[in-house]
Write a protein that holds these residues in place. Sequence first.
Motif, short mmCIF file in Angstrom:
data_model
loop_
_atom_site.label_atom_id
_atom_site.label_comp_id
_atom_site.label_asym_id
_atom_site.label_seq_id
_atom_site.Cartn_x
_atom_site.Cartn_y
_atom_site.Cartn_z
N UNK A 3 2.36 -3.33 -8.94
CA UNK A 3 3.30 -2.55 -8.13
C UNK A 3 2.75 -2.33 -6.73
N UNK A 4 1.48 -2.02 -6.64
CA UNK A 4 0.86 -1.79 -5.34
C UNK A 4 -0.45 -1.04 -5.46
N UNK A 59 0.59 13.34 -4.60
CA UNK A 59 1.83 12.84 -5.21
C UNK A 59 2.29 11.56 -4.52
N UNK A 60 2.57 10.54 -5.32
CA UNK A 60 3.02 9.24 -4.82
C UNK A 60 4.42 8.93 -5.34
N UNK A 61 5.27 8.43 -4.46
CA UNK A 61 6.60 7.96 -4.85
C UNK A 61 6.62 6.45 -4.65
N UNK A 102 0.84 -1.19 0.00
CA UNK A 102 0.00 0.00 0.00
C UNK A 102 0.87 1.25 0.00
N UNK A 103 0.47 2.22 -0.82
CA UNK A 103 1.18 3.50 -0.89
C UNK A 103 0.22 4.63 -0.53
N UNK A 104 0.76 5.64 0.13
CA UNK A 104 -0.01 6.81 0.53
C UNK A 104 0.68 8.07 0.01
N UNK A 105 -0.06 9.15 -0.17
CA UNK A 105 0.56 10.36 -0.75
C UNK A 105 1.74 10.87 0.08
N UNK A 137 -9.10 3.97 -3.94
CA UNK A 137 -7.95 3.08 -4.13
C UNK A 137 -7.75 2.81 -5.62
N UNK A 138 -6.51 2.96 -6.07
CA UNK A 138 -6.11 2.62 -7.43
C UNK A 138 -5.04 1.54 -7.38
#
Length: 245
Positions: free
Chosen positions: A186-187, A199-201, A28-31, A176-177
């Motif tokens: 990727x996640x 913005x996501x890294x 999981x990724x967060x901004x 959620x994308x």
Amino acid sequence: MHCIMRSILILISLFSLQFAHGQSVVKNYFPKEVRKIDLSAKTEQEIERQNELLLKSNLTPKEQAELDILLDKYGEVVESVWDVIDGGCSWYCGGGNYLVKASSSLHSDKGISYQAQSANDLSYKTAWVEGKSDAGIGEYLEYYFKNRSPRITTIIISNGYMKSEAAWKNNNRVKKLKLYANGKTIGILNLEDSRTDQAFEVGTFGHNSDGSDLILKFEILEVYRGEKYNDTAITEIYFDGIDVH
């Protein structure tokens, strides 16, 4: 009997471990950054006034003072309130995708385009809206990049239909994308329910070793429900990265 039961339990444990190792955990990724966007009528008028003053060859002292205030507030490279990227040099000077596709798009008979290109025109005035009769779970956008294009390190998403507060509230926004790169998961990008750029890294993409083009896919997994319509909108997905400056 006890020996048989013990053997069965051991076999079950071994199978469970093998199954667990075979299942990859989706990250999981967060901004990393959330940017509030000012699309108010007041800001639009001030930027238009700044452009008007910049075009004049002879300014009165009063006009020069007014221009100085506006330039200090917005900067000289800002051309329109609706521009996702200012007029100065950016990653897009040497990068960018050459194609965008959508799994579906909402049909409009009012001359408004909800096609995939609307999430790829660097404008806050337009948006891609999926075309399914439900919330669009499973629908997606795909962005195609030549392998020689500068690499991507940041993905920025303008969530929802941002052109107005009413449009943003009335339509679904993405919660959620799921992100894929060349078919590989990727996640999951977890978005805030806010009228912002997020913005996501998530790593560095591009320059594939086999020379193939980069394809980034964004699939809708979950949404924040709109107040009026069950249509999910994304105003823009854009990128930043390296290999340009």
